[in-house]
Design a protein around this motif. Structure first.
Motif, PDB file in Angstrom:
ATOM      1  N   GLY A 188     -18.021 -14.632  15.547  1.00 59.17           N
ATOM      2  CA  GLY A 188     -18.410 -14.055  16.830  1.00 59.17           C
ATOM      3  C   GLY A 188     -19.593 -13.127  16.763  1.00 59.17           C
ATOM      4  N   LEU A 189     -20.213 -12.960  17.880  1.00 64.87           N
ATOM      5  CA  LEU A 189     -21.318 -12.025  18.020  1.00 64.87           C
ATOM      6  C   LEU A 189     -20.801 -10.634  18.319  1.00 64.87           C
ATOM      7  CD1 LEU A 189     -23.451 -14.275  20.357  1.00 64.87           C
ATOM      8  CD2 LEU A 189     -23.837 -13.847  17.944  1.00 64.87           C
ATOM      9  N   VAL A 190     -21.540  -9.625  17.896  1.00 63.07           N
ATOM     10  CA  VAL A 190     -21.119  -8.249  18.166  1.00 63.07           C
ATOM     11  C   VAL A 190     -20.966  -8.049  19.670  1.00 63.07           C
ATOM     12  CG1 VAL A 190     -21.773  -5.828  17.992  1.00 63.07           C
ATOM     13  CG2 VAL A 190     -22.216  -7.354  16.094  1.00 63.07           C
ATOM     14  N   ALA A 191     -21.955  -8.434  20.416  1.00 60.17           N
ATOM     15  CA  ALA A 191     -21.873  -8.269  21.872  1.00 60.17           C
ATOM     16  C   ALA A 191     -20.734  -9.099  22.439  1.00 60.17           C
ATOM     17  CB  ALA A 191     -23.190  -8.667  22.528  1.00 60.17           C
TER      18      ALA A 191
ATOM     19  N   VAL B  52     -24.784 -14.162   7.838  1.00 56.23           N
ATOM     20  CA  VAL B  52     -25.927 -13.413   7.311  1.00 56.23           C
ATOM     21  C   VAL B  52     -27.190 -13.852   8.039  1.00 56.23           C
ATOM     22  CG1 VAL B  52     -27.401 -13.054   5.283  1.00 56.23           C
ATOM     23  CG2 VAL B  52     -24.901 -12.925   5.054  1.00 56.23           C
ATOM     24  N   SER B  53     -27.345 -15.147   8.239  1.00 61.99           N
ATOM     25  CA  SER B  53     -28.511 -15.661   8.958  1.00 61.99           C
ATOM     26  C   SER B  53     -28.516 -15.159  10.404  1.00 61.99           C
ATOM     27  CB  SER B  53     -28.484 -17.192   8.929  1.00 61.99           C
ATOM     28  OG  SER B  53     -29.537 -17.720   9.671  1.00 61.99           O
ATOM     29  N   GLU B  54     -27.358 -15.139  11.035  1.00 58.42           N
ATOM     30  CA  GLU B  54     -27.259 -14.714  12.431  1.00 58.42           C
ATOM     31  C   GLU B  54     -27.476 -13.214  12.603  1.00 58.42           C
ATOM     32  OE1 GLU B  54     -24.057 -14.972  16.104  1.00 58.42           O
ATOM     33  OE2 GLU B  54     -23.756 -16.185  14.318  1.00 58.42           O
ATOM     34  N   TYR B  55     -26.893 -12.404  11.720  1.00 63.28           N
ATOM     35  CA  TYR B  55     -26.929 -10.946  11.872  1.00 63.28           C
ATOM     36  C   TYR B  55     -28.045 -10.268  11.090  1.00 63.28           C
ATOM     37  CZ  TYR B  55     -22.411 -11.678  14.032  1.00 63.28           C
ATOM     38  OH  TYR B  55     -21.401 -12.107  14.846  1.00 63.28           O
ATOM     39  N   GLY B  56     -28.693 -10.994  10.182  1.00 61.23           N
ATOM     40  CA  GLY B  56     -29.855 -10.448   9.495  1.00 61.23           C
ATOM     41  C   GLY B  56     -29.574  -9.724   8.197  1.00 61.23           C
TER      42      GLY B  56
END
Length: 197
Positions: free
Chosen positions: A22-25, A113-117
């Motif tokens: 999931g995304l943080v937002a 890692v790719s999604e969140y940087g």
């Protein structure tokens, strides 16, 4: 021979794309609105069902899928007892993720890692294969907001506890929860001492 109750059989088997948990937002919105959590799924070149990927519509009674069948037997028994009780309230427990192979867990972490940087930010959502309770068969992600709301209200009676505040869909077995209640939640997996390996 055990059979899947008709009400627990999936009707559609669409495949989805694997995503980090999931995304943080999205998690903030999910927690605030009580919406359904992220879904486990497939992407091109992804590992498949044998590694724990879950097609849409899977319930805790779908014993043929490794994501369900490879859960700790005590966790699975508790989930099934709770799901049977919840069905009386018109609530069905869909499994978005359960047991995962180490390879699948590693893939999810790489994608996060790719999604969140960064790995630090990704680990707020996805554990390593060495620390993930999913790899050990000790965690399940339940979909649909009515199911997570039901578990929030009644899960402790079955030893099923939400472990992370940022993941309202993630449940683990805490056998003494019926007598003592669920333990205090961690803000996210980075606060969990089990993740410090």
């Amino acid at each position: 021979m055990s059979r899947t109750p008709p009400s627990a059989r999936p009707t559609a088997r669409r495949m989805r794309t694997p995503r980090a948990v999931g995304l943080v937002a999205g998690a903030v919105i999910t927690a605030a609105l009580g919406c359904q959590g992220p879904k486990s799924s497939y992407s091109s070149g992804a590992l498949g069902e044998a590694d724990g990927a879950v097609p849409e519509g899977v319930t805790v009674f779908d014993h043929a899928l490794p994501a369900v069948a490879n859960l700790d037997p005590r966790l699975l028994a508790s989930l099934r007892r709770a799901a049977t009780a919840a069905a009386g309230d018109g609530v069905e427990f869909h499994v978005n993720s359960g047991w995962r192979s180490p390879e699948y867990q590693d893939q999810l972490l790489r994608e996060a890692v790719s999604e969140y940087g960064s790995e630090d930010e990704a680990r707020r959502w996805v554990a390593t294969a060495a620390t993930s309770p999913h790899v050990a068969g000790e965690a399940v992600d339940i979909g649909e907001s009515d199911a997570t709301a039901w578990l929030s209200a009644h899960g402790a009676e079955y030893g099923l506890c939400q472990i992370y505040r940022n993941e309202p869909w993630h449940y683990e077995l805490r056998a003494d929860a019926a007598a003592r209640g669920c333990p205090r939640m961690y803000a996210d997996p980075t606060q969990d001492p089990r993740m410090e390996q």
